[in-house]
Design a protein around this motif. Sequence first.
Motif, PDB file in Angstrom:
ATOM      1  N   LEU A 160       0.938  -1.109   0.074  1.00 26.93           N
ATOM      2  CA  LEU A 160       0.062  -0.027   0.004  1.00 26.93           C
ATOM      3  C   LEU A 160       0.745   1.339   0.001  1.00 26.93           C
ATOM      4  O   LEU A 160       0.236   2.138  -0.378  1.00 26.93           O
ATOM      5  CB  LEU A 160      -0.898   0.194   1.140  1.00 26.93           C
ATOM      6  N   SER A 161       2.250   1.017   0.375  1.00 23.89           N
ATOM      7  CA  SER A 161       2.980   2.269   0.441  1.00 23.89           C
ATOM      8  C   SER A 161       3.383   2.701  -1.072  1.00 23.89           C
ATOM      9  O   SER A 161       3.882   3.849  -1.199  1.00 23.89           O
ATOM     10  CB  SER A 161       4.224   2.039   1.282  1.00 23.89           C
ATOM     11  N   ALA A 162       3.376   1.809  -1.834  1.00 21.85           N
ATOM     12  CA  ALA A 162       3.758   1.908  -3.109  1.00 21.85           C
ATOM     13  C   ALA A 162       3.114   2.803  -4.187  1.00 21.85           C
ATOM     14  O   ALA A 162       1.738   2.917  -4.184  1.00 21.85           O
ATOM     15  CB  ALA A 162       3.989   0.443  -4.079  1.00 21.85           C
ATOM     16  N   ALA A 163       3.727   3.538  -4.949  1.00 20.99           N
ATOM     17  CA  ALA A 163       3.066   4.509  -5.685  1.00 20.99           C
ATOM     18  C   ALA A 163       2.461   4.051  -7.113  1.00 20.99           C
ATOM     19  O   ALA A 163       1.058   4.272  -7.528  1.00 20.99           O
ATOM     20  CB  ALA A 163       4.109   5.838  -6.145  1.00 20.99           C
ATOM     21  N   PRO A 177       0.749   0.801  -9.278  1.00 18.70           N
ATOM     22  CA  PRO A 177       0.086  -0.263  -9.017  1.00 18.70           C
ATOM     23  C   PRO A 177       0.884  -1.758  -9.259  1.00 18.70           C
ATOM     24  O   PRO A 177       0.699  -2.696  -8.615  1.00 18.70           O
ATOM     25  CB  PRO A 177      -1.341  -0.183 -10.036  1.00 18.70           C
ATOM     26  N   ALA A 178       1.589  -1.374 -10.333  1.00 19.84           N
ATOM     27  CA  ALA A 178       2.419  -2.652 -10.531  1.00 19.84           C
ATOM     28  C   ALA A 178       3.366  -3.050  -9.351  1.00 19.84           C
ATOM     29  O   ALA A 178       3.585  -4.308  -9.114  1.00 19.84           O
ATOM     30  CB  ALA A 178       3.436  -2.463 -11.791  1.00 19.84           C
ATOM     31  N   ASP A 179       4.101  -1.974  -8.680  1.00 19.97           N
ATOM     32  CA  ASP A 179       4.718  -2.278  -7.816  1.00 19.97           C
ATOM     33  C   ASP A 179       3.725  -2.876  -6.472  1.00 19.97           C
ATOM     34  O   ASP A 179       4.182  -3.677  -5.690  1.00 19.97           O
ATOM     35  CB  ASP A 179       5.489  -1.126  -6.984  1.00 19.97           C
ATOM     36  N   HIS A 180       2.727  -2.427  -6.361  1.00 28.73           N
ATOM     37  CA  HIS A 180       1.737  -3.014  -5.399  1.00 28.73           C
ATOM     38  C   HIS A 180       1.484  -4.353  -5.534  1.00 28.73           C
ATOM     39  O   HIS A 180       1.647  -5.115  -4.544  1.00 28.73           O
ATOM     40  CB  HIS A 180       0.251  -2.284  -5.336  1.00 28.73           C
ATOM     41  N   ASP A 181       1.440  -4.988  -6.759  1.00 26.64           N
ATOM     42  CA  ASP A 181       0.810  -6.263  -7.019  1.00 26.64           C
ATOM     43  C   ASP A 181       2.128  -7.167  -6.790  1.00 26.64           C
ATOM     44  O   ASP A 181       1.999  -8.408  -6.274  1.00 26.64           O
ATOM     45  CB  ASP A 181       0.253  -6.453  -8.266  1.00 26.64           C
ATOM     46  N   ARG A 182       3.184  -6.678  -7.160  1.00 27.55           N
ATOM     47  CA  ARG A 182       4.612  -7.342  -7.120  1.00 27.55           C
ATOM     48  C   ARG A 182       4.987  -7.770  -5.431  1.00 27.55           C
ATOM     49  O   ARG A 182       5.187  -8.874  -5.015  1.00 27.55           O
ATOM     50  CB  ARG A 182       5.489  -6.830  -7.618  1.00 27.55           C
ATOM     51  N   ILE A 183       4.503  -6.625  -4.693  1.00 31.76           N
ATOM     52  CA  ILE A 183       5.067  -6.652  -3.321  1.00 31.76           C
ATOM     53  C   ILE A 183       3.886  -7.610  -2.597  1.00 31.76           C
ATOM     54  O   ILE A 183       4.278  -8.590  -1.815  1.00 31.76           O
ATOM     55  CB  ILE A 183       4.895  -5.336  -2.779  1.00 31.76           C
ATOM     56  N   ARG A 184       2.659  -7.693  -2.999  1.00 31.17           N
ATOM     57  CA  ARG A 184       1.612  -8.448  -2.398  1.00 31.17           C
ATOM     58  C   ARG A 184       1.799  -9.760  -2.734  1.00 31.17           C
ATOM     59  O   ARG A 184       1.570 -10.761  -1.911  1.00 31.17           O
ATOM     60  CB  ARG A 184       0.186  -7.848  -3.032  1.00 31.17           C
ATOM     61  N   GLU A 189      11.246  -5.474  -1.345  1.00 31.91           N
ATOM     62  CA  GLU A 189      10.751  -5.172  -2.472  1.00 31.91           C
ATOM     63  C   GLU A 189       9.800  -3.695  -2.427  1.00 31.91           C
ATOM     64  O   GLU A 189      10.058  -2.802  -3.005  1.00 31.91           O
ATOM     65  CB  GLU A 189       9.584  -6.087  -3.250  1.00 31.91           C
ATOM     66  N   GLY A 190       9.603  -3.643  -1.268  1.00 36.63           N
ATOM     67  CA  GLY A 190       8.815  -2.523  -0.851  1.00 36.63           C
ATOM     68  C   GLY A 190       9.754  -1.175  -0.420  1.00 36.63           C
ATOM     69  O   GLY A 190       9.396   0.038  -0.780  1.00 36.63           O
ATOM     70  N   GLY A 191      10.908  -1.621  -0.037  1.00 37.84           N
ATOM     71  CA  GLY A 191      11.912  -0.443   0.331  1.00 37.84           C
ATOM     72  C   GLY A 191      12.493   0.109  -0.966  1.00 37.84           C
ATOM     73  O   GLY A 191      12.928   1.089  -0.747  1.00 37.84           O
ATOM     74  N   ARG A 192      12.523  -0.805  -2.143  1.00 35.50           N
ATOM     75  CA  ARG A 192      13.061  -0.335  -3.355  1.00 35.50           C
ATOM     76  C   ARG A 192      12.077   0.344  -3.872  1.00 35.50           C
ATOM     77  O   ARG A 192      12.377   1.342  -5.033  1.00 35.50           O
ATOM     78  CB  ARG A 192      13.541  -1.357  -3.990  1.00 35.50           C
ATOM     79  N   ALA A 193      10.789   0.327  -3.942  1.00 41.02           N
ATOM     80  CA  ALA A 193       9.817   0.821  -4.786  1.00 41.02           C
ATOM     81  C   ALA A 193       9.536   2.325  -4.345  1.00 41.02           C
ATOM     82  O   ALA A 193       9.822   2.636  -3.241  1.00 41.02           O
ATOM     83  CB  ALA A 193       8.327   0.122  -4.561  1.00 41.02           C
ATOM     84  N   ALA A 194       9.047   3.163  -5.487  1.00 38.11           N
ATOM     85  CA  ALA A 194       8.801   4.678  -5.175  1.00 38.11           C
ATOM     86  C   ALA A 194       7.340   4.624  -4.520  1.00 38.11           C
ATOM     87  O   ALA A 194       6.423   3.967  -4.567  1.00 38.11           O
ATOM     88  CB  ALA A 194       8.636   5.202  -6.450  1.00 38.11           C
ATOM     89  N   ARG A 195       7.519   5.377  -3.302  1.00 35.50           N
ATOM     90  CA  ARG A 195       6.399   5.394  -2.514  1.00 35.50           C
ATOM     91  C   ARG A 195       5.547   6.450  -2.671  1.00 35.50           C
ATOM     92  O   ARG A 195       5.736   7.524  -3.331  1.00 35.50           O
ATOM     93  CB  ARG A 195       6.815   5.750  -0.989  1.00 35.50           C
ATOM     94  N   ARG A 196       4.208   6.409  -2.193  1.00 36.55           N
ATOM     95  CA  ARG A 196       3.164   7.430  -2.528  1.00 36.55           C
ATOM     96  C   ARG A 196       3.535   8.780  -1.893  1.00 36.55           C
ATOM     97  O   ARG A 196       4.184   8.630  -0.926  1.00 36.55           O
ATOM     98  CB  ARG A 196       1.927   7.064  -1.985  1.00 36.55           C
ATOM     99  N   ALA A 197       3.307   9.859  -2.440  1.00 36.74           N
ATOM    100  CA  ALA A 197       3.673  11.279  -1.977  1.00 36.74           C
ATOM    101  C   ALA A 197       3.140  11.484  -0.537  1.00 36.74           C
ATOM    102  O   ALA A 197       4.029  12.245   0.262  1.00 36.74           O
ATOM    103  CB  ALA A 197       3.345  12.209  -2.890  1.00 36.74           C
ATOM    104  N   ASP A 198       1.975  11.045  -0.322  1.00 37.37           N
ATOM    105  CA  ASP A 198       1.529  11.295   1.144  1.00 37.37           C
ATOM    106  C   ASP A 198       1.585  10.227   2.113  1.00 37.37           C
ATOM    107  O   ASP A 198       1.117  10.356   3.358  1.00 37.37           O
ATOM    108  CB  ASP A 198      -0.203  11.426   0.880  1.00 37.37           C
ATOM    109  N   TRP A 199       2.611   9.377   1.788  1.00 39.25           N
ATOM    110  CA  TRP A 199       2.883   8.020   2.774  1.00 39.25           C
ATOM    111  C   TRP A 199       2.946   8.426   4.261  1.00 39.25           C
ATOM    112  O   TRP A 199       2.585   7.733   4.987  1.00 39.25           O
ATOM    113  CB  TRP A 199       3.732   7.028   2.111  1.00 39.25           C
TER     114      TRP A 199
END
Length: 378
Positions: free
Chosen positions: A269-272, A274-281, A292-302
Motif C-alpha cells: 500500500l506504500s507503493a506509488a 499499481p504494478a509495484d503494489h501487486d509485485r509486493i503483495r 521489494e517495498g523498500g526499493r519501490a517508489a512510495r506514495r507522496a502522502d505516505w
Amino acid sequence: MTWHGPTFRISDGETIDGVWCLVESKHDWLDEHHTEHLFVYADGRITRGRYEATDLAGLGRLLASGKLALDPPGVRERPAEPSKWRSRSPEPRSDESFLLEVADEIARLAGRPTAADRCWDAIRAYLAEPTQERRVRLRDAYLAVPAHRRVYVLGDMDSQDRPLRILVTDPGEAVDGDGPVVTHELHREALAYFTDLEEGVERAEERRAVLHADDPSGAPQPPVVLHQTVYPQGPPAEPGDFALRNDHEAPFTYAGQTYPTVVHAYWALSAAAPADHDRIRSAATADEAREEGGRAARRADWSGVRLAVMAGLLRAKFDQHPDLADLLLATGEAGIRYTGFSDAPFWREEDPRGGRNWMGRLLELVRSELRAARRPQR
C-alpha cells in the motif's frame, strides 16, 4: 552548576543511572586548562572525562589539588553583596558546596533523600510540633543544603528561602546579621507561610488526583516484548506471541485485497505504482515484501497516512483471526515493545536512546478496541 542527563553506564549487566556536568581540567604537564565532562552515577562512581574514575573523596582531592576547577582560569569572582539579607543571588559556589551538590545528585539518582528533601522533612516535623529541639534540627537540616542552592530549596523565587532563614534564627538576633531582628511574631508569620504553603500543596495534589483520576494505579505489568525471530525450518506450529508480529503469516482482506501478512500489506500500500503494489503483495515471504517495498517508489502522502493505514491493517488482521485477537487480549494491560532489526526505528523499540515503538502502541490501541467491542453493552 547545570546538570545534564539522563545518561547511564552498564556494570555487570546492570544499568546505572547518571548525570554529567562540565568542569575545568588542568593539563598534567602544561599550565593549561580544558573543559571536561564530569559523570556522576547512582552507585557513587564519578568519572572524569571518558575513563578516569574516582569517588566523592577522590573528587575532593582533585579539586583541592587544582587538577579540577569549577570555572575557567581568569573568571572574576562576583563582587560581595552589600547586604546578605537583601541579596537575591545565591551564595557563591565553593568546592565544598559543590561536593555537597554532587553527593545530592548521587542520592537523587539512587532514590535516596537529598539534603533538600531532609530539610523539607524537618520543616514538616517542626510544623507538626514547633518545639525548640525541632527548630534546632531544622536549622541543621537547612545548613546541610549546599550553600549555593539554599535560595532554591523552597521553590519560591519571590520569597526565596527568607522564611526559612527567619525560622532558624533565634529571637533577638538579626537574620543574616544585617536583616530584621527576629521576634516571636516574626516566627509566627514564618510558620504561617509554611502552613499556607503546605495547604496549597495539598490542594494542588487533590486537584491533580481529580484531573488524573483515570491514570492507571498500582504496579504495571511486565512488558510484552515481541522479538523478531528467524525460523530457518519454518515457523513452529505454536508460534506464541510471535503471531502478534507483522511478519507472522495470517492472510486477511483489506480494502478488497487479500494479503499474506501485515508486512505485505503495508509495503504494497506504500507503493506509488499499481504494478509495484501487486509485485509486493505477491512476494514469497514477508522479508521479500519488505525488500521489494523498500526499493519501490512510495506514495507522496505516505508519511502522513502510514499510521492510519497500519492501524487499519492491524484491525483487519485481528478482526478476521479471532484466535489471534484472543492472544492479543491475553497480554492484559502490559505495555507492548516491538523490537527487531528489519523494521525502522519509527516502528520498533530500539534502545534506551532511540526507537519510537509505534507498532507496540498501535497493538495496545487495537487490544483496547477489541476489549471494548467484546464488553456487553449496557
